[in-house]
Design an enzyme around this catalytic site. Sequence first.
Site, PDB file in Angstrom:
ATOM      1  N   PRO A 132       0.792  -1.234   0.000  1.00 45.11           N
ATOM      2  CG  PRO A 132       0.036  -0.961   2.174  1.00 45.11           C
ATOM      3  CD  PRO A 132       0.749  -1.926   1.297  1.00 45.11           C
ATOM      4  CG  ASP A 149       0.599   0.104 -12.000  1.00 44.00           C
ATOM      5  OD1 ASP A 149       0.840   0.259 -13.201  1.00 44.00           O
ATOM      6  OD2 ASP A 149       0.008  -0.886 -11.522  1.00 44.00           O
ATOM      7  CE  LYS A 195       5.600  10.792 -16.325  1.00 44.66           C
ATOM      8  NZ  LYS A 195       6.661   9.905 -16.766  1.00 44.66           N
ATOM      9  CG  MET A 253     -10.074   1.949  -8.050  1.00 43.96           C
ATOM     10  SD  MET A 253      -9.860   1.080  -9.599  1.00 43.96           S
ATOM     11  CE  MET A 253     -10.294  -0.587  -9.153  1.00 43.96           C
TER      12      MET A 253
HETATM   13  N1  SAH Z   1      -3.883  -3.912  -6.376  1.00 44.88           N
HETATM   14  C1  SAH Z   1      -4.223  -2.838  -5.466  1.00 44.88           C
HETATM   15  C2  SAH Z   1      -5.476  -2.141  -5.866  1.00 44.88           C
HETATM   16  C3  SAH Z   1      -5.377  -1.396  -7.154  1.00 44.88           C
HETATM   17  S1  SAH Z   1      -6.826  -0.508  -7.545  1.00 44.88           S
HETATM   18  C4  SAH Z   1      -4.304  -3.394  -4.038  1.00 44.88           C
HETATM   19  O1  SAH Z   1      -4.275  -4.592  -3.847  1.00 44.88           O
HETATM   20  O2  SAH Z   1      -4.361  -2.593  -3.106  1.00 44.88           O
HETATM   21  C5  SAH Z   1      -6.442   1.082  -6.886  1.00 44.88           C
HETATM   22  C6  SAH Z   1      -7.257   1.362  -5.640  1.00 44.88           C
HETATM   23  O3  SAH Z   1      -6.672   0.723  -4.533  1.00 44.88           O
HETATM   24  C7  SAH Z   1      -7.315   2.819  -5.255  1.00 44.88           C
HETATM   25  O4  SAH Z   1      -8.290   3.501  -5.978  1.00 44.88           O
HETATM   26  C8  SAH Z   1      -7.683   2.719  -3.803  1.00 44.88           C
HETATM   27  O5  SAH Z   1      -9.051   2.429  -3.627  1.00 44.88           O
HETATM   28  C9  SAH Z   1      -6.918   1.480  -3.385  1.00 44.88           C
HETATM   29  N2  SAH Z   1      -5.616   1.819  -2.773  1.00 44.88           N
HETATM   30  C10 SAH Z   1      -4.390   1.516  -3.243  1.00 44.88           C
HETATM   31  N3  SAH Z   1      -3.435   1.950  -2.381  1.00 44.88           N
HETATM   32  C11 SAH Z   1      -4.095   2.532  -1.349  1.00 44.88           C
HETATM   33  C12 SAH Z   1      -3.690   3.146  -0.142  1.00 44.88           C
HETATM   34  N4  SAH Z   1      -2.392   3.269   0.189  1.00 44.88           N
HETATM   35  N5  SAH Z   1      -4.639   3.627   0.689  1.00 44.88           N
HETATM   36  C13 SAH Z   1      -5.943   3.497   0.399  1.00 44.88           C
HETATM   37  N6  SAH Z   1      -6.380   2.925  -0.722  1.00 44.88           N
HETATM   38  C14 SAH Z   1      -5.490   2.435  -1.597  1.00 44.88           C
END
Ligand code: SAH
Length: 464
Positions: A225, A248, A270, A383
Site C-alpha cells: 500500500p 504504476d 502517467k 476505487m
Molecule cells: N492492487 C491494489 C489495488 C489497485 S486498484 C491493491 O491490492 O491494493 C487502486 C485502488 O486501490 C485505489 O483507488 C484505492 O481504492 C486502493 N488503494 C491503493 N493503495 C491505497 C492506499 N495506500 N490507501 C488506500 N487505498 C489504496
Amino acid sequence: MDHFPIFLATRGQKILLSGGGEAALAKLRLLMKTKAALHVFAPDPAAEIVDWQAAGKLTLHRRPLAAADLPGARLFYAADEDDTLDAENAALAHAAGVLVNIVDNLHDSEFITPAIVDRDPVTVAIGTEGAAPVLARAIKADLEERLPVTLGPLARIGKGFRKLADALPMGRARRDFWREYYFATGPRAMAEGKDTVRPALKTLLHTHLTRKARAGHVAFVGGGPGDPELLTLKARRALDEADVVIYDRLISPEILELARREALMIDVGKEGFGPSTAQEHINALLVEHAQSGAQVVRLKSGDATVFGRLDEEIDAVDAHGIGWHIVPGITAASAAVAGIGQSLTKRGRNASVRFLTGHDMKGFADHDWAALARPNEVAAIYMGKKSARFVQGRLLMHGADRATPVTVIENASRADQRVLSTTLNDLPRDLADAEMTGPALTFYGLAPRAAVQVATETPLEELA
Ligand code: SAH
C-alpha cells in the site's frame, strides 16, 4: 543534502592535524588507516602520538601550526579542543585553500568525517549532517554486526580476479557471477580457509562461462500500500535483481528507491494514455523486455491479484512463452483495516468480506446489493471515491440502514494517512468535504475502533 559524500584519494597526500589530546587521538586512529602523509602539530603530544611517530605512522612537529606548513595539504583537522586556537588554525588553513574540519564544530567545518564501518576495501560511511549522532552510531553498530569481517578479504581477492571475470559478458551474466561469489561461494570457501577462495573462484567462473544465458522472466510483484516496510522480502529481492521495473502510478518513491540502481525504470502510470491503449502498451513492454533476456519486475500497488488487470498481462506474457511468477503483496484493504484497528472478519459479526470496485471500465460496477444491504455485512470498496453516491443509492434502495458505519481511509500505511469516519447516510457529503486527493479505500460496515490512534509509527524519541 547539505554535505555530499565522496571518497577522497589520500595515498601520499598531506593531511595536517593540530592537537595532541583525546580529540586528536580519535581522529588519528581513523586517519592512520589511510596511506596519507600525516603531520601532527602538538607542543605537548599524548604518549600514543609519540609512539606512532616512532613507528613511522606520522610525522610529529612539537610546535604550533604555522602558515608555512599548509601549502600543498589536502585536509586540515583543528583538534585542539580550544575554540580560539581552533578558529585561528582553521583561518590559516582556509587562507591556504585547505579544506578544514574543526572537531565537534559542524557549523564552522568545511567537511565532516562520517561514522565509518571498515571492511577495507569495503567502506561504509554514515552521516546525519549532525542531526542525530545517536542514529549514526546505531546504524554503524547494526552494520558492524551484519557485515561479516571476512567481507574485506573476500573483496580484496575479488578485486584481484576482476580481469579474469571480464571474460563473462557484461551485465547480468557478470553480476550473477559476482553475486554468487560474495553471497555463497566466497563465504563458504573462506570458512574452509583463505587459500581455498581463489580456486573456488576459478571453478565458479568456469561454471558461469559454460552456462547458458538466463532467459528473460517477468515477476508480477505486489508493492503493497505504500509503506516500504510493508514490502515482502521476496518483493525486495525481486527489486534488487531487476533489470527492468515497470511500475504504476500508486507506487511510492521510497519503494522505487529500492530497485537496483542500474535497473531501467519505466513509469506506466502517467496519465494521458486512454485506458485500453495503456494496457496494450504495458503488455508490449513486458514482452519486449523479457524477450531481450531481461529480468522484468512488473510492480503493482497492493497485491497484484486485486483489481490489478493482472490476467491480461499474464496472458500476453504467456502467449510468447515467457516465464513468470507472482509475488503477493499487502492489499490496500489489509493496510486500511489495520489503520482503523479493526478486523476484516469478526466472529458474530461477519463471516465473509467482499472486495468490491466502485467502478470498472464500463462505468459504475454492479454487485449483489441486496445481499450487502443486510445487517453486519462488510465490504472493502476499491476505487470508490467517485462512485460513493451510486453505491449509497444502491444500498439504500435495497434496504440498508442509513446509520451503517462507513470509513474511508486515504493513503493507508503512508505518512499522510487520513481516516474519515461517517455513515452510509452522510458518505457522499462528508467525502466531498474531505477533498481527498490520494488513493482511498472505503469500508462499508466498519467504523474505526474508538481507541485507535491514526498514527501507527512510534515517534523516534521513544525508541532512543
Ligand atoms: N492492487 C491494489 C489495488 C489497485 S486498484 C491493491 O491490492 O491494493 C487502486 C485502488 O486501490 C485505489 O483507488 C484505492 O481504492 C486502493 N488503494 C491503493 N493503495 C491505497 C492506499 N495506500 N490507501 C488506500 N487505498 C489504496
